[in-house]
Write a protein that holds these residues in place. Sequence first.
Motif, PDB file in Angstrom:
ATOM      1  N   HIS A  13      51.816  31.201  41.536  1.00 16.40           N
ATOM      2  CA  HIS A  13      53.073  30.349  41.816  1.00 16.40           C
ATOM      3  C   HIS A  13      52.953  29.061  41.011  1.00 16.40           C
ATOM      4  N   LYS A  14      54.082  27.965  41.458  1.00 11.64           N
ATOM      5  CA  LYS A  14      53.956  27.033  40.758  1.00 11.64           C
ATOM      6  C   LYS A  14      52.524  25.997  41.046  1.00 11.64           C
ATOM      7  N   ASP A  15      52.282  25.970  42.311  1.00 10.46           N
ATOM      8  CA  ASP A  15      51.168  25.139  42.677  1.00 10.46           C
ATOM      9  C   ASP A  15      50.003  26.001  43.171  1.00 10.46           C
ATOM     10  N   THR A  16      50.056  27.341  43.463  1.00  8.23           N
ATOM     11  CA  THR A  16      48.921  27.914  43.918  1.00  8.23           C
ATOM     12  C   THR A  16      48.762  29.438  43.083  1.00  8.23           C
ATOM     13  N   ILE A  17      47.520  29.667  43.021  1.00  7.27           N
ATOM     14  CA  ILE A  17      47.175  31.181  42.652  1.00  7.27           C
ATOM     15  C   ILE A  17      46.582  32.065  43.742  1.00  7.27           C
ATOM     16  N   THR A  54      36.560  43.324  35.107  1.00 13.53           N
ATOM     17  CA  THR A  54      37.042  43.659  33.832  1.00 13.53           C
ATOM     18  C   THR A  54      38.490  43.846  33.407  1.00 13.53           C
ATOM     19  N   GLU A  55      39.260  44.047  34.548  1.00 15.24           N
ATOM     20  CA  GLU A  55      40.604  44.108  34.394  1.00 15.24           C
ATOM     21  C   GLU A  55      41.413  43.287  35.471  1.00 15.24           C
ATOM     22  N   ALA A  56      42.536  42.820  34.891  1.00 17.26           N
ATOM     23  CA  ALA A  56      43.394  41.779  35.998  1.00 17.26           C
ATOM     24  C   ALA A  56      44.805  41.929  35.620  1.00 17.26           C
ATOM     25  N   ALA A  57      45.585  42.013  36.525  1.00 20.97           N
ATOM     26  CA  ALA A  57      46.962  42.076  36.315  1.00 20.97           C
ATOM     27  C   ALA A  57      47.796  40.879  37.241  1.00 20.97           C
ATOM     28  N   MET A  58      48.980  40.521  36.705  1.00 25.29           N
ATOM     29  CA  MET A  58      49.894  39.445  37.097  1.00 25.29           C
ATOM     30  C   MET A  58      51.095  39.708  37.098  1.00 25.29           C
ATOM     31  N   GLU A  59      52.066  39.137  38.050  1.00 24.77           N
ATOM     32  CA  GLU A  59      53.438  39.239  37.614  1.00 24.77           C
ATOM     33  C   GLU A  59      53.923  37.994  36.606  1.00 24.77           C
ATOM     34  N   SER A  60      54.907  38.293  35.832  1.00 25.26           N
ATOM     35  CA  SER A  60      55.587  37.443  34.996  1.00 25.26           C
ATOM     36  C   SER A  60      56.456  36.431  35.790  1.00 25.26           C
ATOM     37  N   THR A  61      55.949  35.523  36.474  1.00 24.42           N
ATOM     38  CA  THR A  61      56.711  34.559  37.290  1.00 24.42           C
ATOM     39  C   THR A  61      56.942  33.290  36.316  1.00 24.42           C
ATOM     40  N   GLU A  74      40.326  35.975  27.030  1.00 27.95           N
ATOM     41  CA  GLU A  74      39.301  36.103  26.152  1.00 27.95           C
ATOM     42  C   GLU A  74      38.039  36.726  26.937  1.00 27.95           C
ATOM     43  N   SER A  75      38.182  36.777  28.269  1.00 28.38           N
ATOM     44  CA  SER A  75      37.041  37.243  29.255  1.00 28.38           C
ATOM     45  C   SER A  75      37.337  38.638  29.721  1.00 28.38           C
ATOM     46  N   MET A  76      38.475  39.186  29.877  1.00 28.84           N
ATOM     47  CA  MET A  76      38.702  40.343  30.393  1.00 28.84           C
ATOM     48  C   MET A  76      40.127  40.853  29.860  1.00 28.84           C
ATOM     49  N   SER A  77      40.372  42.108  30.483  1.00 27.97           N
ATOM     50  CA  SER A  77      41.433  42.929  29.691  1.00 27.97           C
ATOM     51  C   SER A  77      42.820  42.495  30.804  1.00 27.97           C
ATOM     52  N   LEU A  78      43.866  42.072  30.392  1.00 28.84           N
ATOM     53  CA  LEU A  78      44.943  41.582  31.082  1.00 28.84           C
ATOM     54  C   LEU A  78      46.086  42.438  31.100  1.00 28.84           C
ATOM     55  N   LYS A  79      47.067  42.414  32.209  1.00 28.98           N
ATOM     56  CA  LYS A  79      48.164  43.239  32.113  1.00 28.98           C
ATOM     57  C   LYS A  79      49.348  42.286  32.863  1.00 28.98           C
ATOM     58  N   LEU A  80      50.542  42.032  31.986  1.00 26.19           N
ATOM     59  CA  LEU A  80      51.501  41.190  32.533  1.00 26.19           C
ATOM     60  C   LEU A  80      52.559  42.201  32.837  1.00 26.19           C
ATOM     61  N   VAL A  81      53.021  42.232  34.268  1.00 29.27           N
ATOM     62  CA  VAL A  81      53.722  43.339  34.889  1.00 29.27           C
ATOM     63  C   VAL A  81      55.068  42.691  35.396  1.00 29.27           C
ATOM     64  N   ASN A  82      56.268  43.313  35.045  1.00 33.61           N
ATOM     65  CA  ASN A  82      57.416  43.113  35.457  1.00 33.61           C
ATOM     66  C   ASN A  82      57.508  43.124  37.009  1.00 33.61           C
ATOM     67  N   PRO A  83      58.006  42.048  37.646  1.00 36.17           N
ATOM     68  CA  PRO A  83      58.217  42.016  39.209  1.00 36.17           C
ATOM     69  C   PRO A  83      59.035  43.201  39.641  1.00 36.17           C
ATOM     70  N   TYR A  84      59.886  43.692  38.802  1.00 37.93           N
ATOM     71  CA  TYR A  84      60.930  44.634  39.207  1.00 37.93           C
ATOM     72  C   TYR A  84      60.067  46.091  39.381  1.00 37.93           C
ATOM     73  N   PHE A  85      59.166  46.297  38.416  1.00 39.84           N
ATOM     74  CA  PHE A  85      58.474  47.623  38.691  1.00 39.84           C
ATOM     75  C   PHE A  85      57.410  47.616  39.832  1.00 39.84           C
ATOM     76  N   ILE A  86      57.046  46.371  40.419  1.00 41.59           N
ATOM     77  CA  ILE A  86      56.177  46.198  41.490  1.00 41.59           C
ATOM     78  C   ILE A  86      57.001  46.627  42.633  1.00 41.59           C
TER      79      ILE A  86
END
Length: 400
Positions: A13-17, A54-61, A74-86
């Motif tokens: 979010h804008k102020d929190t994770i 080793t893996e993390a995912a987040m929505e493209s907010t 640089e520390s792990m494998s990341l996935k950026l996910v479209n909120p529509y598909f979630i």
Amino acid sequence: MDKDRIVAGLDVHKDTIYLCVMDNTEAVIFAKVYGTLTPDLELVCSEMVSHGVTEAAMESTSTYWVPVWNALCESMSLKLVNPYFIKQLPGRKSDVKDAQWIAECLLKNLIRGSFVPDKTVQDMRKYNRRIFDLNEDLTYNSNKQDAALQRCGFRLSNYVSRVNGKSYQKCVRAIITGITDPEELVKLIHGKTLRKYGRNIIKDAVTGDFHQADICLLKQYAELIGVIERQIEECRNALISMCQEHFPKQFKRLQSIPGVKERAASAIIAETGADMKPFEKATNLVGWCGLKPRNDISNNKVKSNRTTHGNRFLRQILIEISWVASRTRKCFFSNFSYVQCTQRHKNKMKIQVAIARKLLVAVWHMLTKDEDFIDVYLKRLEKQAEWQNDLQALESLLVG
């Protein structure tokens, strides 16, 4: 499923994770809420690494995901996910358990990451999209300047094709310096315009009632337009220099396409990158751009065949290229446009979208196979010319 697999879901979010870490048994082993400042992002990264993520995912907010991505990439494998598909995935989902839901979907391999280019291409995107924003500002302020002149009775824009043309801008600069006499202003108009509409009509068009407030506002608009044009040129030069430094071969290769010059080639590279590996097929790139028509058919009735959503910056530059390519003589795209619009009487705007799609397919093949653009229409003309020469030579032999 990997026994040692530990994944994390991030709800940004804008102020929190919101962070939730899960193991392969779908048990939550760590959950916490963080701020979004740089020290907080460093703390998030260190705690995720300490828990073996080793893996993390987040929505493209919006744009809030970008600093989080940069802190973790640089520390792990990341996935950026479209909120529509979630949202389309089955299961309950609430604001409190968003991060847990994302982690669970990642653990079960139910989500696929979006295309995120490397940092060099991301910097190029910043320049490219800034140019689009500046062009919108330029159009807005040019229209406001013309509206200010229209209020004074200055109607030259009714008789010229562009308000940023030489004749129009010469008159604006003259008015700013205090020259409002119609006899002097009409001397600044191009002779072609005078011959087309007549000197008297143009003289009446440049006759206006200018007050000191009007001249002051016109000066401000002119200064603002000058600043915008200078910034556009700076961004354009920086983008082109980055293309020449990092992607010289691809930058030169793309300019072999009809209608593609330095600006268009740099925009294509900035939006797609020079590596087509994220797009397995050309159709994947077309769909990602948003030039792929919908397949919305029910009971043998087509409900909609409009194009899908996608990268609007790439789509806009491709449509601009398609207009230029459709007007380029003796090329595949101009021949295609002529056949579809003139002979088959199809909608010209839809044909421009079809040409843009063909251009993007050609870009995918060129960058994937490291080949220059091959114009099949020119090849056909060359073969026809060879056949005609052979036929003429054969006829001359038979006559002889």
